[in-house]
Structure formats: structure tokens, C-alpha cells
Write a protein that holds these residues in place. Structure first.
Motif, PDB file in Angstrom:
ATOM      1  N   VAL A 147       0.844  -1.199   0.000  1.00  0.00           N
ATOM      2  CA  VAL A 147       0.000   0.000   0.000  1.00  0.00           C
ATOM      3  C   VAL A 147       0.872   1.239   0.000  1.00  0.00           C
ATOM      4  O   VAL A 147       0.654   2.173  -0.781  1.00  0.00           O
ATOM      5  CB  VAL A 147      -0.965   0.001   1.211  1.00  0.00           C
ATOM      6  N   PHE A 148       1.881   1.264   0.870  1.00  0.00           N
ATOM      7  CA  PHE A 148       2.788   2.406   0.940  1.00  0.00           C
ATOM      8  C   PHE A 148       3.462   2.645  -0.409  1.00  0.00           C
ATOM      9  O   PHE A 148       3.498   3.768  -0.914  1.00  0.00           O
ATOM     10  CB  PHE A 148       3.842   2.191   2.035  1.00  0.00           C
ATOM     11  N   GLY A 149       4.002   1.590  -1.016  1.00  0.00           N
ATOM     12  CA  GLY A 149       4.703   1.730  -2.293  1.00  0.00           C
ATOM     13  C   GLY A 149       3.801   2.207  -3.413  1.00  0.00           C
ATOM     14  O   GLY A 149       4.157   3.122  -4.169  1.00  0.00           O
ATOM     15  N   LEU A 150       2.629   1.622  -3.533  1.00  0.00           N
ATOM     16  CA  LEU A 150       1.686   2.018  -4.580  1.00  0.00           C
ATOM     17  C   LEU A 150       1.210   3.457  -4.368  1.00  0.00           C
ATOM     18  O   LEU A 150       1.112   4.240  -5.317  1.00  0.00           O
ATOM     19  CB  LEU A 150       0.504   1.056  -4.628  1.00  0.00           C
ATOM     20  N   ASP A 151       0.960   3.813  -3.111  1.00  0.00           N
ATOM     21  CA  ASP A 151       0.549   5.176  -2.790  1.00  0.00           C
ATOM     22  C   ASP A 151       1.628   6.182  -3.184  1.00  0.00           C
ATOM     23  O   ASP A 151       1.346   7.188  -3.843  1.00  0.00           O
ATOM     24  CB  ASP A 151       0.234   5.284  -1.300  1.00  0.00           C
ATOM     25  N   GLN A 152       2.863   5.923  -2.802  1.00  0.00           N
ATOM     26  CA  GLN A 152       3.940   6.863  -3.097  1.00  0.00           C
ATOM     27  C   GLN A 152       4.200   6.949  -4.603  1.00  0.00           C
ATOM     28  O   GLN A 152       4.418   8.033  -5.138  1.00  0.00           O
ATOM     29  CB  GLN A 152       5.221   6.471  -2.346  1.00  0.00           C
ATOM     30  N   TRP A 153       4.154   5.806  -5.291  1.00  0.00           N
ATOM     31  CA  TRP A 153       4.339   5.824  -6.739  1.00  0.00           C
ATOM     32  C   TRP A 153       3.245   6.660  -7.409  1.00  0.00           C
ATOM     33  O   TRP A 153       3.527   7.477  -8.285  1.00  0.00           O
ATOM     34  CB  TRP A 153       4.326   4.403  -7.303  1.00  0.00           C
ATOM     35  N   SER A 154       1.988   6.464  -6.997  1.00  0.00           N
ATOM     36  CA  SER A 154       0.882   7.200  -7.622  1.00  0.00           C
ATOM     37  C   SER A 154       1.009   8.703  -7.366  1.00  0.00           C
ATOM     38  O   SER A 154       0.755   9.514  -8.257  1.00  0.00           O
ATOM     39  CB  SER A 154      -0.473   6.678  -7.138  1.00  0.00           C
ATOM     40  N   LYS A 155       1.429   9.079  -6.176  1.00  0.00           N
ATOM     41  CA  LYS A 155       1.594  10.504  -5.868  1.00  0.00           C
ATOM     42  C   LYS A 155       2.737  11.111  -6.662  1.00  0.00           C
ATOM     43  O   LYS A 155       2.630  12.257  -7.130  1.00  0.00           O
ATOM     44  CB  LYS A 155       1.808  10.691  -4.373  1.00  0.00           C
ATOM     45  N   LEU A 156       3.826  10.370  -6.813  1.00  0.00           N
ATOM     46  CA  LEU A 156       4.931  10.855  -7.653  1.00  0.00           C
ATOM     47  C   LEU A 156       4.464  11.052  -9.092  1.00  0.00           C
ATOM     48  O   LEU A 156       4.810  12.047  -9.739  1.00  0.00           O
ATOM     49  CB  LEU A 156       6.105   9.881  -7.622  1.00  0.00           C
ATOM     50  N   TYR A 157       3.688  10.098  -9.583  1.00  0.00           N
ATOM     51  CA  TYR A 157       3.184  10.204 -10.952  1.00  0.00           C
ATOM     52  C   TYR A 157       2.320  11.453 -11.128  1.00  0.00           C
ATOM     53  O   TYR A 157       2.559  12.259 -12.033  1.00  0.00           O
ATOM     54  CB  TYR A 157       2.372   8.954 -11.332  1.00  0.00           C
ATOM     55  N   PHE A 158       1.318  11.614 -10.291  1.00  0.00           N
ATOM     56  CA  PHE A 158       0.403  12.747 -10.462  1.00  0.00           C
ATOM     57  C   PHE A 158       1.089  14.073 -10.182  1.00  0.00           C
ATOM     58  O   PHE A 158       0.831  15.060 -10.869  1.00  0.00           O
ATOM     59  CB  PHE A 158      -0.857  12.569  -9.601  1.00  0.00           C
ATOM     60  N   ASN A 159       1.981  14.121  -9.220  1.00  0.00           N
ATOM     61  CA  ASN A 159       2.696  15.357  -8.920  1.00  0.00           C
ATOM     62  C   ASN A 159       3.645  15.731 -10.057  1.00  0.00           C
ATOM     63  O   ASN A 159       3.902  16.912 -10.291  1.00  0.00           O
ATOM     64  CB  ASN A 159       3.465  15.225  -7.606  1.00  0.00           C
ATOM     65  N   GLY A 160       4.138  14.741 -10.801  1.00  0.00           N
ATOM     66  CA  GLY A 160       5.059  14.990 -11.902  1.00  0.00           C
ATOM     67  C   GLY A 160       4.405  15.183 -13.255  1.00  0.00           C
ATOM     68  O   GLY A 160       5.016  15.748 -14.167  1.00  0.00           O
ATOM     69  N   HIS A 161       3.176  14.720 -13.435  1.00  0.00           N
ATOM     70  CA  HIS A 161       2.513  14.765 -14.736  1.00  0.00           C
ATOM     71  C   HIS A 161       1.318  15.713 -14.807  1.00  0.00           C
ATOM     72  O   HIS A 161       0.719  15.868 -15.865  1.00  0.00           O
ATOM     73  CB  HIS A 161       2.070  13.367 -15.153  1.00  0.00           C
ATOM     74  N   TYR A 162       0.945  16.307 -13.705  1.00  0.00           N
ATOM     75  CA  TYR A 162      -0.201  17.223 -13.659  1.00  0.00           C
ATOM     76  C   TYR A 162       0.260  18.556 -13.086  1.00  0.00           C
ATOM     77  O   TYR A 162       1.153  18.598 -12.249  1.00  0.00           O
ATOM     78  CB  TYR A 162      -1.308  16.673 -12.747  1.00  0.00           C
ATOM     79  N   GLN A 163      -0.391  19.608 -13.523  1.00  0.00           N
ATOM     80  CA  GLN A 163      -0.209  20.913 -12.909  1.00  0.00           C
ATOM     81  C   GLN A 163      -1.190  21.014 -11.747  1.00  0.00           C
ATOM     82  O   GLN A 163      -2.275  20.440 -11.795  1.00  0.00           O
ATOM     83  CB  GLN A 163      -0.501  22.040 -13.926  1.00  0.00           C
ATOM     84  N   TYR A 164      -0.811  21.772 -10.717  1.00  0.00           N
ATOM     85  CA  TYR A 164      -1.703  21.929  -9.574  1.00  0.00           C
ATOM     86  C   TYR A 164      -3.070  22.448 -10.052  1.00  0.00           C
ATOM     87  O   TYR A 164      -3.156  23.403 -10.809  1.00  0.00           O
ATOM     88  CB  TYR A 164      -1.124  22.900  -8.544  1.00  0.00           C
ATOM     89  N   GLY A 165      -4.141  21.775  -9.649  1.00  0.00           N
ATOM     90  CA  GLY A 165      -5.502  22.172 -10.011  1.00  0.00           C
ATOM     91  C   GLY A 165      -5.973  21.644 -11.352  1.00  0.00           C
ATOM     92  O   GLY A 165      -7.149  21.785 -11.691  1.00  0.00           O
TER      93      GLY A 165
END
Length: 168
Positions: free
Chosen positions: A21-39
Motif C-alpha cells: 500500500v505504501f509503495g503504490l501510494d507513493q508511486w501514484s503521488k509521484l506520478y500525479f505530482n510529476g505529470h499534472y499541474q496543480y488544479g
């Protein structure tokens, strides 16, 4: 009648679940934080589900989001305390198998959100559910795991006899 301890492998599975859970959560957050602009919002299922990038400096539903920063330490301390208690009880074989699963989900999710708070000062959220003009607060995989874990704890509590002994 003495209670049977869950096997070592059942307890290891609970900790493996927490790590997954920890690994999948951190990977998903890295992905969205790196591929999306805030908002930024990208529809997934029109009229129901979006991916978006939002930051939450508070707790659930942005509780204490405007508190000035001290809240991240409070929430981190609470997450470590709850995770430590759950881990201790899993390791000692004090939980039912269902409660081990619940504990693993909660530990993985809680530590995932703590890492965000301590590194970024906020939790990264990216899942948005909505219907017309109603929007549920954005959340992430850690939040999902914590909620599922809490639900499993409630289910497990209904399975316990009145004298507190586990049913096997």
C-alpha cells in the motif's frame, strides 16, 4: 479455551500488505505530482470521476488546513502512534486474520500520508468523485486504504463474541 495465534505467515502478509500500500501510494503521488499541474482536472468517467492534482495541508476534508503548519506534526505523531500500536499487535499475534488485513491497510496508508506531510508539508490528492455540482473532497490511495481498513475493523468487531474472545 485459549486463543489460537495467527501464523507467522499471516502476520508477515499483513506487513507485506502495508508495504505494498505504501509503495503504490507513493508511486501514484509521484506520478500525479510529476505529470499534472496543480488544479489540473482530467475527466476519466464524465459526470462521475476525474483525476486532478490538489494539495491538502490538513487532515480529512481539510480539517485544520489553515492552522499554520503545526498540524503536520500532530497528524504525523498520530499516524506513527496508531501505526506503531497496530504493528505491535500484529507482530504479537493479537489480532484476527481480518484485523491483520485491516491493520496492514491502515499502516500503509497512514505512513504514506505521513511521508507527504513531512517531505512536502501537505498530502498529495488526485482522485475526485462528483455528481453534477456536488464534489466529494479529493483523496488518494492512502486515504482509500485507511477507509477500507477501518471498514474491515468494524466488520471484525461484529464478529467478536461479547466476552471479547476472537472467533476463529
Amino acid at each position: 479455551m485459549p486463543l489460537a495465534r495467527p501464523s507467522l505467515s499471516a502476520r508477515v502478509v499483513a506487513f507485506a500488505l502495508a508495504l505494498a500500500v505504501f509503495g503504490l501510494d507513493q508511486w501514484s503521488k509521484l506520478y500525479f505530482n510529476g505529470h499534472y499541474q496543480y488544479g489540473e482536472v482530467r475527466p476519466v468517467i464524465d459526470g462521475f470521476f476525474n483525476f486532478t492534482l490538489l494539495y491538502n495541508p490538513g487532515a480529512a476534508f481539510s480539517f485544520l488546513a489553515d492552522a499554520g503548519g503545526w498540524q503536520k506534526y500532530l497528524f504525523a505523531a498520530l499516524a506513527f502512534a496508531v501505526s506503531g500500536w497496530l504493528a505491535w499487535n500484529i507482530a504479537r499475534g493479537r489480532f484476527s486474520p481480518l484485523m491483520n488485513w485491516a491493520g496492514g491497510l491502515i499502516i500503509g496508508g497512514a505512513i504514506g500520508n505521513v511521508v507527504d506531510r513531512l517531505i512536502h508539508g501537505h498530502v498529495i490528492d488526485f482522485i475526485q468523485l462528483y455528481c453534477r455540482d456536488w464534489y466529494y473532497p479529493a483523496f488518494n490511495l492512502a486515504d482509500t486504504a485507511i477507509c477500507i481498513g477501518a471498514l474491515l475493523m468494524v466488520i471484525d468487531s461484529f464478529r467478536q463474541p461479547a466476552d471479547g474472545r476472537r472467533q476463529e
